[in-house]
Write an enzyme that holds these catalytic residues in place. Structure first.
Site, mmCIF file in Angstrom:
data_model
loop_
_atom_site.group_PDB
_atom_site.id
_atom_site.type_symbol
_atom_site.label_atom_id
_atom_site.label_comp_id
_atom_site.label_asym_id
_atom_site.label_seq_id
_atom_site.Cartn_x
_atom_site.Cartn_y
_atom_site.Cartn_z
ATOM 1 N N ASP A 17 0.860 -1.178 0.000
ATOM 2 C CA ASP A 17 0.000 0.000 0.000
ATOM 3 C C ASP A 17 0.902 1.235 0.000
ATOM 4 O O ASP A 17 2.078 1.159 0.375
ATOM 5 C CB ASP A 17 -0.870 -0.051 1.260
ATOM 6 C CG ASP A 17 -1.615 1.246 1.502
ATOM 7 O OD1 ASP A 17 -2.353 1.684 0.602
ATOM 8 O OD2 ASP A 17 -1.456 1.814 2.601
ATOM 9 N N LEU A 18 0.377 2.381 -0.432
ATOM 10 C CA LEU A 18 1.194 3.593 -0.476
ATOM 11 C C LEU A 18 0.999 4.475 0.757
ATOM 12 O O LEU A 18 1.828 4.514 1.641
ATOM 13 C CB LEU A 18 0.905 4.384 -1.751
ATOM 14 C CG LEU A 18 1.395 3.739 -3.062
ATOM 15 C CD1 LEU A 18 1.057 4.615 -4.256
ATOM 16 C CD2 LEU A 18 2.890 3.444 -3.013
ATOM 17 N N ASP A 19 -0.121 5.179 0.829
ATOM 18 C CA ASP A 19 -0.329 6.167 1.889
ATOM 19 C C ASP A 19 -0.471 5.503 3.253
ATOM 20 O O ASP A 19 -1.251 4.570 3.443
ATOM 21 C CB ASP A 19 -1.570 6.998 1.578
ATOM 22 C CG ASP A 19 -1.426 7.738 0.257
ATOM 23 O OD1 ASP A 19 -0.702 8.740 0.223
ATOM 24 O OD2 ASP A 19 -2.012 7.281 -0.739
ATOM 25 N N GLY B 90 -5.241 2.504 -3.263
ATOM 26 C CA GLY B 90 -6.534 3.089 -3.582
ATOM 27 C C GLY B 90 -6.407 4.249 -4.541
ATOM 28 O O GLY B 90 -7.392 4.687 -5.140
#
Length: 272
Positions: free
Chosen positions: A9-11, A44
């Site tokens: 995932d990024l954030d 997302g």
């Protein structure tokens, strides 16, 4: 060690609290890539705001956007396992017309590369860079194709009530999840889509067994991915429901290179 898929995932996970990659994170992810492991961004975010991160990491792997609604291999449109699931644009227009009733402040419909927004007064955020020229005002004249996802901005206190109302309005058509980090939002995608769908698609294509899938996340939209992975890891800054189902929890947060330090220990890496 056999090939692993590392789904990130990024954030709140790979990026620090300034939505940036740190030098250590870049170094570790590139080292694992060079070792033959499959490092895949699963986010997302739309591709337009994750493309730069993909390029900085110098990845040559598939990625997942829109919480599993879009799985693709950047710059390789012929990749056989790619997919995207559209959302009926009539749902977008219905949500747009019901903004005041539902308590929605802003509606953003996302195509693969273009954003259609109910207001051009977008929040200051890495998700909506001011210099991006791909924005258009949302209308029936501009949104002529079905989008992939719809992002809804509202107060954090109203998120769950609005989520329930949308699910009640389109019970067989949509899934609604929360994500966002510094700007919490609701994201609407087609029914039964989530990050694990994209992770499984990539792993199946490369014949990576489930036990060799390592996944990292911090939020509600990471639940299925963390549960599906052979080794699901919640960040120390993750929400409690994610920690409750994870196989492990990082010692450090996303703002302390928690992902990088965990990978160093897990793969017993040495580096300069």
């Amino acid at each position: 060690m056999s090939q692993h898929m590392i789904a990130i995932d990024l954030d709140g996970t790979t990026l620090n609290n300034q939505s940036k990659l740190t030098p250590l994170t870049i170094q570790i992810l590139q080292k694992l890539d060079h070792m033959g492991h499959l490092v895949c961004i699963v986010t997302g975010r739309p591709y337009r705001t994750s493309k730069e991160i993909y390029q900085v990491l110098n990845l040559v792997t598939p990625m997942v956007n829109f919480n599993g609604a879009y799985c693709h291999f950047p710059d390789r449109p012929e990749w056989l396992a790619s997919y995207y699931h559209e959302l009926d644009r009539e749902i977008v227009f219905d949500l747009f017309n019901r903004q005041d009733e539902l308590g929605i402040q802003l509606v953003c419909a996302e195509g693969k590369e273009r954003l259609y927004t109910s207001s051009m007064n977008l929040p200051e955020s890495p998700y909506y860079p001011a210099e991006d020229a791909s924005y258009q005002k949302l209308s029936r004249q501009t949104l002529i194709h079905n989008p992939i996802a719809v992002t809804l901005f509202t107060s954090e206190a109203d998120q769950i009530p609005i989520q329930k109302k949308i699910m009640a309005s389109y019970p067989n058509q949509v899934s609604v999840r929360t994500w966002g980090g510094e700007i919490p939002v609701l994201e609407v995608v087609s029914k039964n889509l989530h990050k694990a769908v994209g992770v499984k698609t990539i792993a199946d294509f490369y014949h990576i067994p489930r036990q060799n899938i390592l996944a990292f996340g911090d939020e509600d939209n990471d639940l299925e991915m963390i549960e599906f992975a052979g080794h699901g890891v919640a960040m120390s800054n993750a929400i409690q429901p994610l920690k409750d189902i994870a196989n492990d929890i990082t010692e450090h947060s996303n703002d302390q290179d928690g992902l990088a330090h965990y990978l160093i220990d897990y793969f017993n890496l040495s580096f300069n």
